[in-house]
Design a protein around this motif. Structure first.
Motif, PDB file in Angstrom:
ATOM      1  N   ARG A 199      42.550  54.352  36.789  1.00  0.00           N
ATOM      2  CA  ARG A 199      42.927  55.024  38.035  1.00  0.00           C
ATOM      3  C   ARG A 199      44.032  54.223  38.698  1.00  0.00           C
ATOM      4  O   ARG A 199      44.018  53.005  38.664  1.00  0.00           O
ATOM      5  N   HIS A 200      44.984  54.942  39.319  1.00  0.00           N
ATOM      6  CA  HIS A 200      46.145  54.309  39.952  1.00  0.00           C
ATOM      7  C   HIS A 200      46.776  53.307  38.981  1.00  0.00           C
ATOM      8  O   HIS A 200      47.116  52.182  39.353  1.00  0.00           O
TER       9      HIS A 200
ATOM     10  N   ASP B 255      44.656  52.629  50.197  1.00  0.00           N
ATOM     11  CA  ASP B 255      45.440  51.595  49.510  1.00  0.00           C
ATOM     12  C   ASP B 255      45.416  50.243  50.220  1.00  0.00           C
ATOM     13  O   ASP B 255      45.502  49.203  49.573  1.00  0.00           O
TER      14      ASP B 255
ATOM     15  N   GLU C  42      36.403  50.880  37.633  1.00  0.00           N
ATOM     16  CA  GLU C  42      36.411  52.306  37.271  1.00  0.00           C
ATOM     17  C   GLU C  42      36.227  52.441  35.763  1.00  0.00           C
ATOM     18  O   GLU C  42      36.746  51.633  34.997  1.00  0.00           O
TER      19      GLU C  42
ATOM     20  N   PHE D 262      43.114  45.251  42.004  1.00  0.00           N
ATOM     21  CA  PHE D 262      43.673  45.670  40.723  1.00  0.00           C
ATOM     22  C   PHE D 262      43.434  44.619  39.645  1.00  0.00           C
ATOM     23  O   PHE D 262      43.270  43.441  39.937  1.00  0.00           O
TER      24      PHE D 262
ATOM     25  N   LYS E 197      49.456  51.750  36.141  1.00  0.00           N
ATOM     26  CA  LYS E 197      50.905  51.669  35.943  1.00  0.00           C
ATOM     27  C   LYS E 197      51.179  50.792  34.733  1.00  0.00           C
ATOM     28  O   LYS E 197      50.564  49.735  34.574  1.00  0.00           O
TER      29      LYS E 197
ATOM     30  N   PHE F 105      45.667  48.370  36.877  1.00  0.00           N
ATOM     31  CA  PHE F 105      44.784  49.494  37.222  1.00  0.00           C
ATOM     32  C   PHE F 105      43.716  49.042  38.209  1.00  0.00           C
ATOM     33  O   PHE F 105      43.459  47.850  38.375  1.00  0.00           O
ATOM     34  N   LEU F 106      43.085  50.028  38.859  1.00  0.00           N
ATOM     35  CA  LEU F 106      42.013  49.726  39.813  1.00  0.00           C
ATOM     36  C   LEU F 106      40.804  49.162  39.096  1.00  0.00           C
ATOM     37  O   LEU F 106      40.367  49.693  38.080  1.00  0.00           O
TER      38      LEU F 106
END
Length: 292
Positions: free
Chosen positions: A281-282, A20, A277, A195, A284, A273-274
């Motif tokens: 992923r990750h 992170d 990708e 992000f 919110k 998000f990341l």
């Protein structure tokens, strides 16, 4: 030392772990993480080969890069880099790269950002610290071509991350300066991704006891995966009230196994998000709204 006439074998890549936050301290070097295909370039008695992360031969697709690699002044080498394409904004563009390598005629708009040197003129360099391997690599690569050296960025990990994020790049890779090369996952190399935020359609929700609640998202009709709902109680309840009025939508193709309530169209969510990708992923959910 090996015989210079020997055929060199593909070396499975050393893989940074996703973390992170960037590591702290002066023992690390930090590079930009480019959005492309990991590539190993081998020169030996058989000529030049460019191989994918899994060892597949893509020399024919990377013809322009193969020609430049042949001009590097060394009898034998194995170097590693990322094959990329640059868009009009000057950023690496993964979707353009995918399209380019799937065409029958090889693209000449490819670049290789070289970041490591595993073998040179009969010498296996994997037990040499990465800082030293990169110094040799830097001296090896001619300036101004399509094969370019991946410069380390000056400053602390946190400062480099801020710079990379502000520039709209995918992320960064931090490497312990003393690290030797070992195939497979390692915490001596770490990747830290940036992000992005985007509005997408909320097409379903997953609310299982004991698990975090998620909204399921689609972008232009393509399923992208789930984003966690971390709202405070009152805002979360308002979302569930909106959801309730839309339950009973069609199950997207190929997603029948998902334990979800599928929704009719009309809810849009802003998701963080990341970057880089294919699926979320990750991710919110930041906010939501109803469309007219």
């Amino acid at each position: 030392m090996r015989n210079a006439g020997e055929r060199l074998k593909f070396i499975p890549p050393m893989e940074p772990e996703l973390v992170d936050t960037p590591p702290e301290g002066d023992d690390w070097l930090h590079e930009v993480k480019f959005d492309g295909y990991r590539t190993q370039v081998i020169k030996d008695a058989d000529g030049i080969r460019l191989l994918t992360r899994r060892g597949h031969d893509w020399t024919a697709r990377y013809q322009a890069l193969a020609e430049e690699a042949a001009a590097i002044e060394a009898e034998t080498f194995i170097l590693e880099g990322e094959t990329i394409m640059i868009n009009e904004a000057g950023l690496s563009d993964f979707h353009a790269l995918q399209a380019a390598v799937s065409k029958r005629t090889p693209s000449r708009d490819l670049y290789l950002v070289a970041f490591d040197l595993l073998h040179l003129n009969g010498h296996d360099l994997r037990d040499t610290p990465v800082e030293d391997r990169r110094e040799i690599l830097h001296a090896l690569i001619p300036a101004g071509g399509r094969i370019q050296f991946s410069e380390a960025l000056p400053g602390t990990g946190a400062a480099v991350y801020h710079l990379v994020d502000q520039a709209g790049l995918e992320g960064m890779v931090s490497k312990l300066k003393t690290s030797v090369y070992r195939s497979g996952p390692t915490m001596n190399w770490r990747k830290i991704k940036c992000f992005a935020e985007k509005e997408m359609d909320i097409i379903g929700v997953q609310r299982e006891t004991g698990k975090p609640a998620m909204v399921l998202m689609a972008d232009k009709g393509h399923y992208k995966g789930g984003a966690f709902v971390t709202f405070k109680a009152d805002k979360r309840q308002r979302l569930w009230d909106r959801v309730q009025g839309k339950v009973g939508g069609p199950v997207p193709k190929g997603l029948k196994k998902e334990k979800a309530e599928w929704l009719k169209p009309g809810l849009v969510g802003r998701v963080k998000f990341l970057k880089g990708e294919e699926k979320l992923r990750h991710a919110k959910l930041l906010d939501y709204r109803e469309t007219k």
